[in-house]
Scaffold this active site. Sequence first.
Site, PDB file in Angstrom:
ATOM      1  N   GLU A  40       0.852  -1.189   0.000  1.00  0.00           N
ATOM      2  CA  GLU A  40       0.000   0.000   0.000  1.00  0.00           C
ATOM      3  C   GLU A  40       0.888   1.239   0.000  1.00  0.00           C
ATOM      4  O   GLU A  40       1.826   1.324   0.796  1.00  0.00           O
ATOM      5  CB  GLU A  40      -0.907   0.024   1.233  1.00  0.00           C
ATOM      6  CG  GLU A  40      -1.923   1.160   1.165  1.00  0.00           C
ATOM      7  CD  GLU A  40      -2.897   1.164   2.349  1.00  0.00           C
ATOM      8  OE1 GLU A  40      -3.700   2.104   2.419  1.00  0.00           O
ATOM      9  OE2 GLU A  40      -2.852   0.250   3.188  1.00  0.00           O
TER      10      GLU A  40
ATOM     11  N   ALA B 299       2.083  -0.079  10.566  1.00  0.00           N
ATOM     12  CA  ALA B 299       1.683  -1.469  10.329  1.00  0.00           C
ATOM     13  C   ALA B 299       0.813  -1.506   9.087  1.00  0.00           C
ATOM     14  O   ALA B 299       0.359  -0.474   8.589  1.00  0.00           O
ATOM     15  CB  ALA B 299       0.930  -2.038  11.530  1.00  0.00           C
ATOM     16  N   MET B 300       0.563  -2.732   8.587  1.00  0.00           N
ATOM     17  CA  MET B 300      -0.206  -2.903   7.353  1.00  0.00           C
ATOM     18  C   MET B 300      -1.159  -4.076   7.494  1.00  0.00           C
ATOM     19  O   MET B 300      -0.782  -5.152   7.946  1.00  0.00           O
ATOM     20  CB  MET B 300       0.758  -3.127   6.182  1.00  0.00           C
ATOM     21  CG  MET B 300       0.063  -3.320   4.852  1.00  0.00           C
ATOM     22  SD  MET B 300      -0.934  -1.890   4.404  1.00  0.00           S
ATOM     23  CE  MET B 300      -2.197  -2.672   3.418  1.00  0.00           C
ATOM     24  N   GLU B 301      -2.405  -3.860   7.062  1.00  0.00           N
ATOM     25  CA  GLU B 301      -3.511  -4.794   7.323  1.00  0.00           C
ATOM     26  C   GLU B 301      -3.669  -5.894   6.286  1.00  0.00           C
ATOM     27  O   GLU B 301      -4.767  -6.445   6.144  1.00  0.00           O
ATOM     28  CB  GLU B 301      -4.831  -4.013   7.400  1.00  0.00           C
ATOM     29  CG  GLU B 301      -5.343  -3.435   6.070  1.00  0.00           C
ATOM     30  CD  GLU B 301      -4.916  -2.025   5.785  1.00  0.00           C
ATOM     31  OE1 GLU B 301      -5.537  -1.361   4.930  1.00  0.00           O
ATOM     32  OE2 GLU B 301      -3.940  -1.564   6.424  1.00  0.00           O
ATOM     33  N   ASN B 302      -2.626  -6.265   5.562  1.00  0.00           N
ATOM     34  CA  ASN B 302      -2.738  -7.318   4.544  1.00  0.00           C
ATOM     35  C   ASN B 302      -3.616  -8.465   5.031  1.00  0.00           C
ATOM     36  O   ASN B 302      -3.469  -8.943   6.151  1.00  0.00           O
ATOM     37  CB  ASN B 302      -1.357  -7.882   4.216  1.00  0.00           C
ATOM     38  CG  ASN B 302      -0.311  -6.817   4.081  1.00  0.00           C
ATOM     39  OD1 ASN B 302      -0.391  -5.961   3.222  1.00  0.00           O
ATOM     40  ND2 ASN B 302       0.688  -6.861   4.949  1.00  0.00           N
TER      41      ASN B 302
ATOM     42  N   GLU C 251      -5.266  -2.535  12.800  1.00  0.00           N
ATOM     43  CA  GLU C 251      -5.030  -3.397  11.644  1.00  0.00           C
ATOM     44  C   GLU C 251      -5.988  -4.585  11.624  1.00  0.00           C
ATOM     45  O   GLU C 251      -6.441  -5.007  10.555  1.00  0.00           O
ATOM     46  CB  GLU C 251      -3.582  -3.880  11.625  1.00  0.00           C
ATOM     47  CG  GLU C 251      -2.540  -2.772  11.682  1.00  0.00           C
ATOM     48  CD  GLU C 251      -2.733  -1.680  10.638  1.00  0.00           C
ATOM     49  OE1 GLU C 251      -3.291  -1.948   9.557  1.00  0.00           O
ATOM     50  OE2 GLU C 251      -2.323  -0.535  10.910  1.00  0.00           O
TER      51      GLU C 251
ATOM     52  N   GLU D 156      -9.677   4.351   6.417  1.00  0.00           N
ATOM     53  CA  GLU D 156      -8.785   4.782   7.488  1.00  0.00           C
ATOM     54  C   GLU D 156      -9.506   5.604   8.562  1.00  0.00           C
ATOM     55  O   GLU D 156      -9.311   5.387   9.754  1.00  0.00           O
ATOM     56  CB  GLU D 156      -7.600   5.552   6.916  1.00  0.00           C
ATOM     57  CG  GLU D 156      -6.696   4.715   6.026  1.00  0.00           C
ATOM     58  CD  GLU D 156      -6.052   3.532   6.748  1.00  0.00           C
ATOM     59  OE1 GLU D 156      -6.151   3.436   7.985  1.00  0.00           O
ATOM     60  OE2 GLU D 156      -5.450   2.689   6.046  1.00  0.00           O
TER      61      GLU D 156
END
Length: 883
Positions: free
Chosen positions: A144, A284-287, A320, A342
């Site tokens: 992202e 952080a990233m919500e994959n 996340e 978001e």
Amino acid sequence: MDIARTPSTPDGNPEMADAPPTPKEPPLIRREDYRPFDWLVPKTHLDFALGLETTRVTATLKVERNPAGLPTPEIRLDGDGLTPLEVAVDGQVLNSWTLDDGKLVVPLSGEAHEIRMVTEISPAANSQLMGLYASNGMLCTQCEAEGFRRITFFPDRPDVLSTYTVRMSGDPEAFPVLLSNGNPVASGEDAGGHWAEWHDPWPKPSYLFALVAGDLVARKDRFTTITGREVDLAIWVRAEDLDRTGHAMESLKHSMKWDEEVFGREYDLDQFNIVAVGDFNMGAMENKGLNVFNTKYVLADAETATDGDYDGIEGVIAHEYFHNWSGNRVTCRDWFQLSLKEGFTVLRDQLFSQDMRGEAVKRIEDVRLLRSVQFPEDSGPLAHPIRPDSFREIGNFYTSTVYNKGAEVIRMMRTMAGPERFRQGTDLYFERHDGEAATCEDFIRAMEDGAGLDLAQFRLWYSQAGTPKVEVSLEHEGDTATLTLRQTVPPTPDQPDKQPMPIPLRLALFDRATGTHRGEELVVLDQVESVVRYGGFAERPVLSINRGFSAPVAIERSIDPEELVFLAKHDDDAFARYEAMQELIVGHLVTTVGGGLSDAARSEARGAIGEALRAVVTDDRLDDSMRGELMMLPAQSYISEQFLVADPGAIHAEREALKAWLGQTLEAELTALHRRASGQSSGMDPAARGARKVKTQALVFLAAGNPQAAATLAAAQYDAAETMTDRQGALMVLTGLPGPERTHKLIDFYNRFQGDALVIDKWFSLQAGSLHPNVIEHVKALAGHPDFTLKNPNRVRSLYMAFTGTPLGFHAESGEGYRMIADLILALDPINPSTAARFVPPLGRWRRLEPKRAALMRAELERIGAQPGLSRDTFEQVTRSLG
């Protein structure tokens, strides 16, 4: 995705960077130009032959024409720095493909095809940390917003949803753990080493793709969902960090349970994995099913993490995880809708943290962040609506406006609807758009239909930038109190004229004699001016307004300091009590800096502030967590926002003078508070956490009033500390003071925690953000320290972002602080443009500064802008800042 929540001779090597020069004028992308992609990609298969230096990627896409698209004879696939080694269509190798500005153009004549592409990338050379990159011997991804196009050619946009199957193979010694989205379906060994295959059954956009390969260990647990399904949980870290993952796991389980109970959202895969990475641009990233986290938001124990770190981990883990529905199952149609996921998810993590830690203090923390970061953004050259109209680089719109103001806008809907009707609206939103790429308008319609709200005028909050100002006056005659409210929305770039917006204001009128009120009510100001009359008041009441910060506005009113002292003592709304203290102090400092107070008036105003603070310090009815919030002086950035043209030096001098006066006047009370709090346990219960907070706040005032005595007290607190909160609080005070205690404790801190990257980040940040008069020289020395590197975003932020908040350093009259940040941006931009661009906004405040500093700041922006080959990220920020 969570933006990083952190507020010289650089050692970076631009020659090793992988970002090519970009055109001077990156294209402007407009929301009004959106149209669907011409092709659908229902299935994607990715095969990775993994290596740190070279990874080969074979991507196979099933494509079919989109009925909503155009009947184009080709497909255009996004790429960034890629050259295909092979392209095949329907099993036949194709030679007629072309590259157009990085895009792979493949001719297609039929209704459905299979496209196979082979590319090679070098994770070790990927200093941008976007796409697939190497971090301390492991491989991980960040896609992202537009990182997937650095891995393979693809329609890298959020409205193209596909189901993914991923096969990874590699050296089992280098990469014993192979992770991707979804659930594991197969694994084994072959001539090349070992392999694993993962499948994600839920369609997702490419920005949610994730892959991690490395030598990792896991803390494992299980969670039983509301329907009885068992979900395997794992937090993957390096072996030496495993003992510090317990809090993160508990936070995850609490998040899963809370989302079921409060929003009715159940997790939908068999596994949920989190991986902690030391090199990461964001928080952080919500994959989907495989969240990749900055180690800062995973690792914690009492020895190395503060209470604030524990809270940050809990909040980011929740954020996340909540994205699984508000972002993944329902994603964004295009990047202009970023606040759809978001802003909504920030509100959800705020509500979660309120339930975990207490509503009052959490609300104050959220508002303090909004005012210190988002309000300045709203009043500067980078102001934009929560749903922007255009951009050149989407990475520049991961802003406090999109996240934090976006959350406040949805919170206002909740305030107007009430929690139950708001839940009905969100249920309808998820039901209507599950599996779709939605828009902000889709969310608004669901709230109208599900919660029964009329949001026709409210839509202006999505399209208008700027912080509304509400002028408030209260008149009293006979037994009637007349409240007049008037709103204005200030002009912002490209939006000179604004329309009035609905502003929900919770308010109460207090009886002076009893200290009570008749009850709270909600008034929605939806016109330029509104007048409300209240009968039955023999005496003029005291107005408490915008209780709970019900609207993200600036309240402007002329109010007697005596009334603010009354509210600071008696208001039963915790935020309003805090606000009264802030308003009392801000009003005094603004008037003093402006030269509008005689010595007698200044003494009287200080006396009122001192009386209110003494009441806070000595009030036995307050818990220490709330007491600590009430003791905090308004941030310099927030005070600066009260001036059209601010003098940072004058504001700092007056703020410090007030702090010193309060420290001297209340020395006995503050010392007694510190002594009492020092007797508390070192546990994690609310009482112990609150005691640690007030202990440090007492030290802050005492250090300003009696530096020598405070240095001794802070050194003793450091030596006796059983938690990082106490140790860091003491060291924070000492870094701003001269004397041997400062040097001794800084050396001890470094020696004690040498090798622990997250704690050494604190060591850098404490020194760079201090009030020490020699802070510029300290930062120069730290930039040459062996532990400093430009290649790690956490380390860069710990030193330089902390420095941008210093009135004596960043705002030095000589302009040396501005030059230092400009030099950093120029050195960092070829290496990591995403991180470099985030240092431009502090320089963009030049219009709001006094003329000398304004000229120096603008000159640095012009110097950056004249540099050839700037990244799109930095170019856009600089040109918008210059105007």
